[in-house]
Design an enzyme around this catalytic site. Structure first.
Site, mmCIF file in Angstrom:
data_model
loop_
_atom_site.group_PDB
_atom_site.id
_atom_site.type_symbol
_atom_site.label_atom_id
_atom_site.label_comp_id
_atom_site.label_asym_id
_atom_site.label_seq_id
_atom_site.Cartn_x
_atom_site.Cartn_y
_atom_site.Cartn_z
ATOM 1 N N GLY A 36 0.886 -1.273 0.100
ATOM 2 C CA GLY A 36 -0.093 0.040 0.016
ATOM 3 C C GLY A 36 0.870 1.142 -0.154
ATOM 4 C CG LEU A 45 6.042 -2.854 -0.411
ATOM 5 C CD1 LEU A 45 7.529 -2.179 -0.125
ATOM 6 C CD2 LEU A 45 5.150 -1.995 -0.089
ATOM 7 N N GLY A 46 3.449 -3.443 -4.056
ATOM 8 C CA GLY A 46 3.515 -3.511 -5.483
ATOM 9 C C GLY A 46 3.579 -2.041 -6.217
ATOM 10 N NE ARG A 47 -0.550 2.538 -5.738
ATOM 11 C CZ ARG A 47 -1.567 2.442 -6.526
ATOM 12 N NH1 ARG A 47 -1.589 3.303 -7.607
ATOM 13 N NH2 ARG A 47 -2.671 1.789 -6.275
ATOM 14 N NE ARG A 97 -3.553 3.597 -10.876
ATOM 15 C CZ ARG A 97 -3.427 4.977 -10.425
ATOM 16 N NH1 ARG A 97 -3.030 5.731 -11.144
ATOM 17 N NH2 ARG A 97 -3.748 5.121 -9.079
ATOM 18 C CE1 TYR A 111 -9.239 1.607 -9.081
ATOM 19 C CE2 TYR A 111 -7.214 2.101 -10.070
ATOM 20 C CZ TYR A 111 -8.228 1.191 -9.307
ATOM 21 O OH TYR A 111 -7.443 -0.019 -9.213
ATOM 22 C CB CYS A 131 -16.788 4.587 -28.624
ATOM 23 S SG CYS A 131 -16.036 4.408 -30.052
ATOM 24 C CD GLU A 132 -17.547 3.306 -22.767
ATOM 25 O OE1 GLU A 132 -18.488 4.261 -22.054
ATOM 26 O OE2 GLU A 132 -17.808 2.230 -23.482
#
Ligand SMILES: *Cc1c(COP(=O)(O)O)cnc(C)c1O
Length: 392
Positions: free
Chosen positions: A228, A267-269, A305, A309, A336-337
């Protein structure tokens, strides 16, 4: 600046869009994290879900990190890429029987178990295979990570982990399950956490629950505090590497551990976000009634992302900075969004069709979330290693 002049020339020749990974920066980031952790005897597992690109994983594995997986395929991939099974953990609220069997057959270090029912299923499947599964119980400690509500995971209202009200029952189920062996407690309260007080609060909860189990005669060997740790999306050049020293120091100071107890991190990010950028070409410039638009050849299909988010990514023009007119652009993709937008009112040097745009800090939760929506092309890559840029 992401690229020097020479690099800009080689970049211009490449087909866009592509993910650009700076393996030199990744190497430095991993070294700093490893040094800060080793010094305190801490174990770090890399959370594969942030990015499972083979080149990145190869480097991460070679530096001695373990693997934190959230699917059977991630477990299998870790094994295939050389992570040793005794450094692999498997978390997730919805592990299928097939995935559990994969992990049992590889004899991984531990399952991070998220419910009593899952514990019973693992016990049963382990029994059928004639093995014993090591498990850590994921406790939902009700700590507010002060982060976006979609990436908060440690509150009572979240789907993750065993609520503390059910721990009494969980402990008794474990005692009666012959094929599971409780080795530790697991916590993970959210992602992109930049307020170190959150980790301090987490330590207090970990101490409390560790004592709770010990008072009931259960030995806890592993304290897994999850991941995190956040990164600086605003200033990737000023802060390319998170402050691992400060992060690990918090746990060193506030976690009460006995000599036999190991502390594990996932840990990732923090390890991979800053080494990645999404490089894209301006297809069209549009002046709307009230807005200027840059229409890129990358969209939410490459980096979701912002659409998912409302996440901020720094957007910059690659090269050609001599032009001194700055305009505010809405930087959008071709999908197309309406949510396919990387940033609104982004101040950028006046841009034209063909200019290159870099979307920074895209190494985590970028490529892994890519989709083929609109039948988009498969993801392309470029890597920088030892200052050389090569197409992957
Ligand atoms: C996603 C996840 C992580 C990694 O989170 P980061 O914010 O990328 O560090 C660690 N542990 C678990 C259980 C996860 O689900």
């Amino acid at each position: 600046m992401l690229f020097n002049n020479n690099q800009q020339e080689s970049i211009k020749a490449l087909d866009t869009p592509f993910y650009y990974y700076d393996l030199d920066l990744l190497d430095q980031t991993l070294s700093q994290a490893k040094t800060a952790a080793d010094k305190r005897g801490f174990h770090v597992h890399y959370a594969l879900k942030a990015n499972f690109n083979d080149r990145l994983l190869g480097l991460i594995q070679s530096k001695g990190f373990g693997a934190d997986c959230v699917s059977g395929n991630e477990v299998q991939k870790s094994i295939d890429l050389g992570f040793s099974a005794d450094k692999i953990t498997f978390a997730g609220v919805g592990k299928s029987d097939k995935e559990i069997i994969t992990a049992l057959k590889h004899n991984i270090f531990a399952f991070n178990v998220e419910s009593i029912q899952e514990m019973e299923v693992i016990n049963e499947l382990a029994g059928q295979l004639g093995v014993t599964a090591n498990v850590s119980l994921r406790i939902n400690p009700n700590v507010d990570a002060h982060t976006h509500h979609y990436i908060t995971t440690g509150l009572d209202e979240n789907k993750f982990g065993v609520p503390t009200s059910e721990l009494e029952k969980a402990a008794s189920v474990i005692r009666q399950a012959p094929h599971v062996n409780l080795i530790g407690l697991h916590f993970h309260v959210g992602s992109q956490i930049t307020d170190m007080n959150v980790f301090k609060s987490l330590c207090v909860k970990v101490n409390e629950w560790k004592n709770w189990f010990e008072e009931r005669g259960t030995t806890i060997q592993v304290l897994n505090v999850g991941g995190g740790l956040g990164v600086d999306y605003q200033q990737p050049d000023e802060n390319p590497i998170p402050d691992f020293e400060a992060y690990f120091a918090i746990f060193d100071k506030f976690l009460e551990r006995q000599p036999h107890q190991e502390v594990h991190f996932e840990l990732g990010r923090a390890l991979v976000a800053q080494c990645g950028a999404l490089v894209s070409k301006v297809l069209y410039t549009k002046s709307g009634v009230k807005k200027n638009f840059l229409v890129l050849d990358a969209g939410m299909t490459e980096l979701m992302r912002p659409a998912l988010y409302q996440a901020y990514h720094k957007i910059e023009k690659v090269g050609g900075e001599s032009n001194n007119t700055t305009l505010n652009y809405d930087v959008v993709g071709p999908i197309c969004e309406s949510s396919d937008c990387f940033g609104k009112e982004v101040p950028l040097p006046e841009s034209q069709r063909g200019d290159l745009i870099a979307i920074r800090t895209a190494g985590a939760y970028g490529e892994v979330m890519a989709s083929r929506y609109n039948l988009r092309e498969e993801i392309r890559y470029a890597f920088k290693q030892n200052e050389e840029i090569t197409v992957g």
